[in-house]
Motif scaffolding. Structure first.
Motif, PDB file in Angstrom:
ATOM      1  N   ILE A 257       0.552  -1.607  -0.137  1.00 38.40           N
ATOM      2  CA  ILE A 257       0.015  -0.074  -0.085  1.00 38.40           C
ATOM      3  C   ILE A 257       0.236   1.771  -0.038  1.00 38.40           C
ATOM      4  O   ILE A 257       0.501   2.190  -0.630  1.00 38.40           O
ATOM      5  CB  ILE A 257      -0.702   0.202   0.965  1.00 38.40           C
ATOM      6  N   GLY A 258       1.946   0.846   0.499  1.00 38.13           N
ATOM      7  CA  GLY A 258       2.792   2.046   0.609  1.00 38.13           C
ATOM      8  C   GLY A 258       3.428   2.883  -0.498  1.00 38.13           C
ATOM      9  O   GLY A 258       3.358   4.211  -0.609  1.00 38.13           O
ATOM     10  N   TRP A 259       3.004   1.505  -1.161  1.00 37.71           N
ATOM     11  CA  TRP A 259       3.721   2.376  -2.670  1.00 37.71           C
ATOM     12  C   TRP A 259       2.685   2.550  -4.423  1.00 37.71           C
ATOM     13  O   TRP A 259       2.684   3.478  -5.661  1.00 37.71           O
ATOM     14  CB  TRP A 259       5.171   1.537  -3.373  1.00 37.71           C
ATOM     15  N   VAL A 260       1.312   1.638  -3.666  1.00 41.54           N
ATOM     16  CA  VAL A 260       0.588   1.430  -4.496  1.00 41.54           C
ATOM     17  C   VAL A 260      -0.578   3.718  -4.613  1.00 41.54           C
ATOM     18  O   VAL A 260      -0.803   3.929  -5.778  1.00 41.54           O
ATOM     19  CB  VAL A 260      -1.015   0.615  -4.298  1.00 41.54           C
ATOM     20  N   ILE A 265      -1.176   7.767  -9.006  1.00 40.07           N
ATOM     21  CA  ILE A 265      -1.500   9.341 -10.191  1.00 40.07           C
ATOM     22  C   ILE A 265      -0.440   9.255 -11.049  1.00 40.07           C
ATOM     23  O   ILE A 265      -0.830   9.178 -12.751  1.00 40.07           O
ATOM     24  CB  ILE A 265      -0.289  10.353  -8.977  1.00 40.07           C
ATOM     25  N   SER A 266       0.785   8.560 -10.540  1.00 42.85           N
ATOM     26  CA  SER A 266       1.674   8.217 -11.780  1.00 42.85           C
ATOM     27  C   SER A 266       2.137   7.213 -12.366  1.00 42.85           C
ATOM     28  O   SER A 266       3.066   6.866 -13.508  1.00 42.85           O
ATOM     29  CB  SER A 266       3.299   8.811 -10.925  1.00 42.85           C
ATOM     30  N   GLY A 267       1.828   5.797 -12.083  1.00 42.65           N
ATOM     31  CA  GLY A 267       2.198   4.487 -12.332  1.00 42.65           C
ATOM     32  C   GLY A 267       1.200   4.218 -13.927  1.00 42.65           C
ATOM     33  O   GLY A 267       2.013   3.265 -13.936  1.00 42.65           O
ATOM     34  N   LEU A 301       4.800  17.460  -4.536  1.00 44.32           N
ATOM     35  CA  LEU A 301       3.980  17.177  -3.432  1.00 44.32           C
ATOM     36  C   LEU A 301       3.021  16.433  -3.018  1.00 44.32           C
ATOM     37  O   LEU A 301       2.680  15.469  -1.872  1.00 44.32           O
ATOM     38  CB  LEU A 301       3.777  18.670  -2.801  1.00 44.32           C
ATOM     39  N   LEU A 302       1.820  15.965  -4.401  1.00 49.06           N
ATOM     40  CA  LEU A 302       0.613  15.083  -3.666  1.00 49.06           C
ATOM     41  C   LEU A 302       1.360  13.854  -3.614  1.00 49.06           C
ATOM     42  O   LEU A 302       1.234  13.014  -3.113  1.00 49.06           O
ATOM     43  CB  LEU A 302      -0.057  15.329  -4.834  1.00 49.06           C
ATOM     44  N   LEU A 303       2.125  13.309  -4.591  1.00 47.04           N
ATOM     45  CA  LEU A 303       2.750  11.934  -4.527  1.00 47.04           C
ATOM     46  C   LEU A 303       3.397  11.804  -3.139  1.00 47.04           C
ATOM     47  O   LEU A 303       3.599  10.708  -2.563  1.00 47.04           O
ATOM     48  CB  LEU A 303       3.463  11.632  -5.721  1.00 47.04           C
ATOM     49  N   THR A 307       2.358   8.773  -0.274  1.00 45.39           N
ATOM     50  CA  THR A 307       3.477   7.956  -0.155  1.00 45.39           C
ATOM     51  C   THR A 307       3.423   7.902   1.264  1.00 45.39           C
ATOM     52  O   THR A 307       3.249   6.879   2.447  1.00 45.39           O
ATOM     53  CB  THR A 307       5.155   8.424  -0.909  1.00 45.39           C
ATOM     54  N   LEU A 308       3.584   8.996   2.280  1.00 49.53           N
ATOM     55  CA  LEU A 308       3.262   8.971   3.467  1.00 49.53           C
ATOM     56  C   LEU A 308       2.469   8.948   4.699  1.00 49.53           C
ATOM     57  O   LEU A 308       2.538   7.354   5.211  1.00 49.53           O
ATOM     58  CB  LEU A 308       3.016  10.924   3.976  1.00 49.53           C
ATOM     59  N   ILE A 309       1.369   8.693   2.923  1.00 50.42           N
ATOM     60  CA  ILE A 309      -0.249   8.148   3.746  1.00 50.42           C
ATOM     61  C   ILE A 309      -0.208   6.742   3.631  1.00 50.42           C
ATOM     62  O   ILE A 309      -1.011   5.589   4.926  1.00 50.42           O
ATOM     63  CB  ILE A 309      -1.618   8.640   3.243  1.00 50.42           C
ATOM     64  N   GLY A 310      -0.243   5.862   3.178  1.00 48.87           N
ATOM     65  CA  GLY A 310       0.183   4.922   1.829  1.00 48.87           C
ATOM     66  C   GLY A 310       1.272   4.000   3.239  1.00 48.87           C
ATOM     67  O   GLY A 310       1.160   2.747   3.624  1.00 48.87           O
TER      68      GLY A 310
END
Length: 328
Positions: A257-260, A265-267, A301-303, A307-310
């Motif tokens: 989930i940390g990288w999902v 957005i970017s993947g 910044l949103l990415l 990442t922190l939330i994930g």
């Protein structure tokens, strides 16, 4: 657990502040700015921009201010007014552009994530329990094929097959007659008919990777003494496998989930471009190319925030899932 949660939230505040500085520095690194790109385009078209017009545009865009002044104006607008700045290229507020793209992006990416988990979890368990069986070899072959095929090739193939044999319009999330139509049941069904292609394309590589990870982890767990003891006590095989080994082997699923979340957005940029999807990735790419600094900086910044939330969500879920982590 509550104390840990509050501590992590407090740590996120200075981390986000640092990320905002890094994001603004990154978008300032390329030579020139948005106005430089505009002037170059005008010159390519045979037009000449005089110095007075250039100075007026720099003042209008705020590009004549020092970098630190531009940063404090941008971050101050975000903190105190929820204003992410103005997009030079689109001539619209950045917040409007971001939220317009987040709905389709979240829908596609969350459905892709559910597809990945729904497919990889049973296959991974089966491959670990039935190692070196015919089914295991078949799923291994399919997994390697899924990892090897680029997403855009799979997207083009599915687009052709869908148009050729199903007669369905390809590209976008809706058929042409529903693009500007108000929401209705027919439009929702049309969206579902288009949505399965990006979900399958985006989820294929992730499914293949997680099957291999789950198979390796569960195979390691099944050889441990507590599993052998459970079998010796006569517990049914499904309880032996599902009660503890699978829970421990699920850790990679949860930690993913940390990288999902930033992948939301970017993947899916290349897939979104090929399928003409109204996702956030192509908009971020276009902002970086055109040096639309407030739009690009807000996305970066949103990415970082996602990442922190994930990472926070994955750490909390891991603690709930695995008693060893909670104890430590």
């Amino acid at each position: 657990m509550l104390r840990y949660f509050i501590k992590r939230i407090l740590y996120m505040i200075p981390t986000l502040f640092g990320m905002s500085i890094i994001a603004f520095v990154i978008i300032q690194l390329p030579p020139g700015d948005y106005l430089t790109a505009v002037i170059a385009a005008m010159q390519d078209a045979g037009q000449v921009a005089n110095e007075t017009e250039i100075a007026r545009l720099r003042a209008a865009y705020g590009l004549d201010d020092p970098v630190y002044i531009q940063y404090f104006k941008w971050i101050g607008g975000i903190l105190f007014r929820g204003d992410f700045g103005w997009s030079f290229e689109w001539n619209r507020p950045v917040a409007d552009l971001i939220w317009d793209r987040m709905g389709p992006t979240l829908s596609i990416s969350i459905l892709s994530l559910l597809f990945v988990w729904a497919v990889s979890l049973p296959i991974g368990i089966y491959s670990a329990v039935r190692r070196h069986s015919i089914g295991d070899h078949v799923f291994t072959l399919l997994g390697f094929i899924g990892l090897a095929i680029p997403n855009f090739i799979l997207a083009l193939t599915l687009m052709y097959l869908t148009y050729r044999y199903l007669g369905q319009s390809v590209g976008g999330l809706y058929s042409p007659e529903y693009v500007n139509a108000p929401w209705s049941w027919d439009k929702f069904l049309d969206m579902l008919a288009h949505l399965w292609i990006p979900v399958v394309v985006i989820g294929t590589a992730g499914t293949a990777a997680l099957i291999r990870i789950l198979r390796a982890n569960l195979t390691d767990e099944l050889s441990k003494p507590y599993v052998l003891t459970a079998r010796a006590k006569g517990l049914p095989e499904y309880k032996v496998v599902l009660k503890y080994p699978v829970r421990i082997a699920l850790n990679p699923f949860v930690s993913a989930i940390g990288w999902v979340l930033p992948e939301l957005i970017s993947g899916i940029t290349i897939t979104a471009i090929v399928l003409n999807l109204p996702a956030a990735g192509p908009l971020l790419l276009q902002a970086l190319v055109s040096q639309d600094m407030y739009l690009a900086g807000s996305f970066i910044l949103l990415l970082g925030a996602l990442t922190l939330i994930g990472m926070l969500i994955s750490d909390l879920l891991l603690a709930l899932l695995d008693p060893r982590i909670r104890f430590n």
